[in-house]
Design an enzyme around this catalytic site. Structure first.
Site, short mmCIF file in Angstrom:
data_model
loop_
_atom_site.label_atom_id
_atom_site.label_comp_id
_atom_site.label_asym_id
_atom_site.label_seq_id
_atom_site.Cartn_x
_atom_site.Cartn_y
_atom_site.Cartn_z
N GLU A 177 -41.10 72.16 -8.14
CA GLU A 177 -39.89 72.96 -8.33
C GLU A 177 -39.78 74.04 -7.25
O GLU A 177 -38.69 74.36 -6.79
CB GLU A 177 -39.87 73.59 -9.72
CG GLU A 177 -39.73 72.58 -10.85
CD GLU A 177 -38.49 71.70 -10.70
OE1 GLU A 177 -37.49 72.15 -10.13
OE2 GLU A 177 -38.56 70.53 -11.15
N GLN A 232 -33.31 74.41 -2.53
CA GLN A 232 -32.70 74.31 -1.20
C GLN A 232 -33.30 73.20 -0.35
O GLN A 232 -33.25 73.26 0.88
CB GLN A 232 -32.82 75.64 -0.45
CG GLN A 232 -31.97 76.71 -1.08
CD GLN A 232 -32.61 78.06 -1.01
OE1 GLN A 232 -33.73 78.24 -1.44
NE2 GLN A 232 -31.90 79.01 -0.46
N TYR A 292 -34.42 79.90 -12.25
CA TYR A 292 -34.34 78.44 -12.18
C TYR A 292 -35.73 77.81 -12.09
O TYR A 292 -36.08 76.93 -12.89
CB TYR A 292 -33.49 77.97 -10.98
CG TYR A 292 -33.59 76.48 -10.82
CD1 TYR A 292 -32.82 75.63 -11.61
CD2 TYR A 292 -34.53 75.90 -9.96
CE1 TYR A 292 -32.97 74.26 -11.53
CE2 TYR A 292 -34.68 74.54 -9.88
CZ TYR A 292 -33.89 73.72 -10.66
OH TYR A 292 -34.06 72.37 -10.59
N ASP A 343 -28.70 75.34 -12.54
CA ASP A 343 -28.49 75.50 -11.09
C ASP A 343 -27.02 75.17 -10.78
O ASP A 343 -26.21 75.03 -11.70
CB ASP A 343 -29.46 74.63 -10.29
CG ASP A 343 -29.17 73.14 -10.45
OD1 ASP A 343 -28.25 72.78 -11.22
OD2 ASP A 343 -29.85 72.34 -9.80
#
Length: 209
Positions: free
Chosen positions: A40, A45, A119, A137
């Site tokens: 994670e 990104q 997140y 997200d």
DNA sequence: AAGACGGGGAG
DNA sequence: CTCCCAGTCTT
């Protein structure tokens, strides 16, 4: 209070997920908290296929926080170079390993770690342990803002509350399905014709008017 | 709540 | 090169 549409979406999504869930190394059963966290942490990104190219080798080289403590930031950065953000991530991993023998299992404590926000904290604990936490997200926000267009709130805090209410006990399956659904069907250019929710999705209904 | 950040990727 | 993006950090 859960509306009929919310209940229906939840069930439909779980059923869709059973047939359409994507396979990734970090989703294999019996992954440890550390292994899921690493995934994670890298996935923000960064495209999943990109993470796959370094994930197994990284875990081989750094099987726990102990090995990260021993490594230099340069060694860490080199191992994750294809991901981008390698210096930022190497520095954060080093700080985390230097201050923790084990990763905490409370979301608020995980969020105290550098470069770990809501997140990553919630996704890690949900996917590694099945904790019933909302995973939110941009993809998830896009899904909810379409299907529940009339009740989806503006503020971040309310969005988390909304999402928390929808997450069922099968939190892991639900949140994985939600991410995959956002990536495969409810994309920026959505594939409404093949979407299970097109009978009640408010976005789709308004499209047809 | 809003903008900054650091840097990848599309155009 | 410029613009956009996604999660985190900062104010």
């Amino acid at each position: 209070m859960t509306s009929e549409t919310e209940r229906r979406f939840r069930n439909d999504l779980l059923e869709w997920g059973r047939k359409n869930r994507r396979e990734y190394s970090w989703r294999e059963p019996d992954r440890t908290l550390y292994e899921v966290f690493v995934a994670e942490f890298f996935l923000t990104q960064t495209p999943a296929d990109n993470v796959e190219t370094v994930y197994s080798e990284f875990l081989g080289q750094f099987p726990s926080l102990d090995e990260i403590v021993e490594a230099s930031e340069d060694e860490l950065a080199e191992a994750i170079e294809p991901l981008g953000f390698q210096n930022m991530r190497a520095s954060a991993l080093k700080q985390i390993a230097s201050s923790h023998d084990h990763l905490p299992t409370e979301p608020e404590l995980l969020m105290e770690l550098p470069r770990v926000g809501r997140y990553v904290a919630n996704a890690t604990l949900c996917f590694a342990r099945g904790d019933r936490l909302p995973v939110l997200d941009r993809n998830v926000e896009r899904v909810y803002s379409r299907v529940f267009r009339d009740t989806w709130p503006e503020s971040e805090a309310e969005q988390f509350a909304f999402t928390e209410r929808l997450v069922p006990d099968e939190a892991r399956a639900y949140n994985l399905a939600l991410l995959d659904f956002g990536a495969l069907i409810c994309q920026t250019e959505p594939l409404c014709e093949q979407c299970f929710a097109n009978e009640y999705c408010i976005y789709f209904r308004e499209l047809e008017e």
